[in-house]
Design a protein around this motif. Structure first.
Motif: not given
Ligand code: NDP
Length: 244
Positions: A8, A89-90, A110
């Protein structure tokens, strides 16, 4: 724009860049993916730079803004943040009997603590008319006991949105949250490995499909735009009608 290397976050980064923003493509470890996002934005005529900081570890806020400020100064721009998108987010599946202290610490450090502190610091760089956009989740509007700690962390984000919107009104800054439903990203890839799993997730939306990052990016782009200057303290659902 936190967590912009994948999923996203990538969709939002590309959309905001297409709308004219200079985008800090933040990530934690995946330098290659972040580089690909920066390249795709530049290839489309936009402006972006990578920004690496792991969130949820000591000193994360300081190192993020040190790198952010330096990247802007290198471009001859005074440190300034017009739009903060809190997206990184994680997640973690755990029902109540599976919850551990480690899981709570990890998810809250996080999704809540790092986000709160980097927002506090980002606001010192935000001019009048700025925007804070928090990426929440549709599971704050329905019962999702399968990921109870993650759901709670997103609930905290909604509460922050409400409180900050009032606090920052006098500065002309809006604060809103966007609540995606299931969206095709790495976060839920395991749930989509079978046709049945994919169909189940798609069936949660009234449109009978799983969301795409660009679906969410459209909602964020609206909140970041001048058209949304009178919208604050809101949770904008972008779940394809998941809870209807
Ligand atoms: P992804 O797991 O696909 O991507 C996560 C992103 O966050 C990556 O860019 C990652 O960086 C970064 N990230 C993760 N952990 C850390 C950390 N500890 N420190 C810094 N950066 C971090 O997530 P989504 O795209 O699925 O989700 C994006 C947002 O949408 C989140 O807030 C999620 O909770 C929310 N969401 C998602 C849904 C879904 O169905 N996918 C549904 C509802 C909400 P890197 O590439 O370096 O790991």
């Amino acid at each position: 724009m936190t967590g912009a290397s994948r999923g996203i976050g990538r969709g939002i980064a590309e959309r905001l860049a297409a709308d004219g923003a200079l985008v800090a493509v933040h990530y934690a470890r995946n330098a290659e993916a972040a580089g690909a996002v920066v390249s795709s934005i530049r290839a489309a005529g936009g402006q972006a730079f990578p920004l690496c900081t792991e969130l949820g570890v000591p000193g994360d806020t300081e190192s993020l803004y040190t790198a952010f400020d330096a990247a802007l100064v290198r471009r001859g721009i005074e440190p300034r943040l017009d739009v903060l998108v809190n997206n990184a987010a994680v997640s973690g599946s755990a029902r109540i009997h599976e919850v551990t202290a480690e899981l709570v610490d990890r998810i809250f450090s996080v999704n809540v603590k790092a986000l709160l502190l980097l927002t506090r610091e980002g606001l010192t760089r935000m001019p009048e008319g700025g925007r804070v956009i928090n990426i929440s989740s549709a599971i704050t509007r329905m019962s999702y006991p399968e990921s109870i700690v993650y759901s709670m962390s997103k609930g905290a984000l909604n509460t922050l949105t409400l409180a900050l919107a009032k606090e920052l009104g006098p500065r002309g800054i809006t604060v809103n949250a966007v609540a995606p439903g299931f969206t095709a990203t790495d976060m839920n890839a395991k749930l989509r490995t079978t046709p049945e799993g994919l169909a189940r997730l798609a069936g949660l939306s009234v449109f009978d499909r799983i969301g795409s990052p660009s679906d969410i990016a459209g909602a964020v782009a609206f909140l970041a735009s001048p058209d949304a200057l009178w919208v604050t303290g809101q949770l904008l659902d972008a779940s394809g009608g998941m809870h209807l």
